[in-house]
Motif scaffolding. Structure first.
Motif, PDB file in Angstrom:
ATOM      1  N   HIS A   1      -1.152   7.705  -9.311  1.00  0.00           N
ATOM      2  CA  HIS A   1      -0.814   9.258  -9.133  1.00  0.00           C
ATOM      3  C   HIS A   1       0.874   8.790  -8.688  1.00  0.00           C
TER       4      HIS A   1
ATOM      5  N   VAL B   1       3.300  14.141  -3.385  1.00  0.00           N
ATOM      6  CA  VAL B   1       2.245  13.126  -4.951  1.00  0.00           C
ATOM      7  C   VAL B   1       2.141  13.772  -6.017  1.00  0.00           C
TER       8      VAL B   1
ATOM      9  N   ILE C   1       5.014   1.901   0.504  1.00  0.00           N
ATOM     10  CA  ILE C   1       6.081   2.047  -0.867  1.00  0.00           C
ATOM     11  C   ILE C   1       7.007   3.708  -0.127  1.00  0.00           C
ATOM     12  N   ARG C   2       6.046   4.236   0.851  1.00  0.00           N
ATOM     13  CA  ARG C   2       7.123   5.573   1.101  1.00  0.00           C
ATOM     14  C   ARG C   2       7.960   5.046   1.581  1.00  0.00           C
TER      15      ARG C   2
ATOM     16  N   ASN D   1       0.712  -1.196   0.210  1.00  0.00           N
ATOM     17  CA  ASN D   1       0.003  -0.065   0.226  1.00  0.00           C
ATOM     18  C   ASN D   1       0.552   1.016  -0.373  1.00  0.00           C
ATOM     19  N   GLU D   2       0.140   2.355   0.306  1.00  0.00           N
ATOM     20  CA  GLU D   2       1.005   3.833  -0.306  1.00  0.00           C
ATOM     21  C   GLU D   2       2.089   3.980   1.362  1.00  0.00           C
TER      22      GLU D   2
ATOM     23  N   LYS E   1       5.632   4.989  -9.443  1.00  0.00           N
ATOM     24  CA  LYS E   1       4.328   4.972  -9.652  1.00  0.00           C
ATOM     25  C   LYS E   1       3.413   4.266  -8.181  1.00  0.00           C
ATOM     26  N   LEU E   2       2.205   5.321  -7.989  1.00  0.00           N
ATOM     27  CA  LEU E   2       1.634   4.572  -6.529  1.00  0.00           C
ATOM     28  C   LEU E   2      -0.003   3.622  -7.289  1.00  0.00           C
TER      29      LEU E   2
ATOM     30  N   LEU F   1       4.662   9.069  -6.516  1.00  0.00           N
ATOM     31  CA  LEU F   1       5.073   9.716  -5.331  1.00  0.00           C
ATOM     32  C   LEU F   1       6.880   9.701  -5.664  1.00  0.00           C
TER      33      LEU F   1
ATOM     34  N   ASN G   1      -2.624   3.840  -6.991  1.00  0.00           N
ATOM     35  CA  ASN G   1      -3.954   4.601  -7.469  1.00  0.00           C
ATOM     36  C   ASN G   1      -3.532   5.147  -8.925  1.00  0.00           C
TER      37      ASN G   1
END
Ligand SMILES: O=C(O)[C@@H](O)C(=O)COP(=O)(O)O
Ligand SMILES: [Zn+2]
Length: 210
Positions: free
Chosen positions: A38, A58, A6-7, A2-3, A33-34, A40, A36
């Motif tokens: 978008h 983002v 990834i962060r 999840n985001e 690439k995220l 990062l 959704n």
């Protein structure tokens, strides 16, 4: 992932690159690439050694800032790579020492800055075109990379440094590190006669992925 994961991964892998000398000071930028759709990206002026997960930028595919700090001045060329290569899910730009030294040489072959002499260069990168010098942040870098995005995994910005893509962040970073080591070998071998791979040897490797 999840985001949030990834962060964390971005912070951890960027710090690792910084600690091992692939990135120094505030140079370089990366994006991923995220889920959704978008992207990062590292904020402009940030150091790979001190990224903060919550502060990462983002942006959408047009470069509009959705959240976080102002994105890298190079975010336009990252987006040009995503837009023109569906297999690209992460981009790393470095000022790593040996690739940047290579980018400053006269008489580079602009179709392929490194004539192959090791199999992993062929398997991971294949060919690395040189983009003529443009000031960092210049919008034409995005145009030049966008034109070539579908055909190459790495690019050398003349008098500046490399831009490397990957199917995910780990892949882009592995490509970047192996490419930097290949450039280092070029300088280590400079007073020696290199036995380059033959056309047949390159052809045998070209179909194999890393
Ligand atoms: O060389 C430059 O100035 C940029 O390409 C760079 O490496 C760092 O710029 P930011 O990502 O805007 O910090
Ligand atoms: Zn740069």
């Amino acid at each position: 992932m999840n985001e949030g994961q990834i962060r964390q991964k971005v912070v951890e892998l960027a710090r690792s690159m910084f600690e091992r000398g692939y990135a120094t000071g505030g140079s370089g930028n990366l994006s991923v690439k995220l889920p959704n759709g978008h992207f990062l990206a590292t904020p402009t002026g940030s150091s790979f050694g001190r990224l903060v997960a919550e502060e990462l930028s983002v942006v959408d595919i047009d470069g509009n800032l959705i959240s976080g700090k102002k994105a890298s001045k190079e975010v336009a060329f990252h987006l040009a790579l995503y837009r023109n290569n569906p297999k690209c899910n992460a981009v790393v730009h470095l000022h790593s020492t040996y690739l940047t030294a290579l980018s400053c040489l006269n008489n580079l072959d602009h179709d392929n800055a490194i004539k192959p002499f090791t199999p992993y260069y062929v398997m991971r990168i294949g060919q690395m075109p040189v983009i003529p010098y443009l000031k960092p942040g210049h919008p034409q870098i995005a145009q030049e990379l966008g034109k070539r995005a579908a055909d190459y995994r790495a690019f050398l910005l003349a008098n500046h440094g490399p831009v490397i893509t990957g199917v995910d962040l780990e892949d882009a970073i592995d490509n970047a590190e192996e490419l930097e080591e290949t450039a280092k070998l070029i300088f280590l071998l400079k007073n020696n006669s290199i036995k380059y791979l033959t056309k047949d040897e390159v052809a045998e490797l070209s179909g194999s992925s890393k």
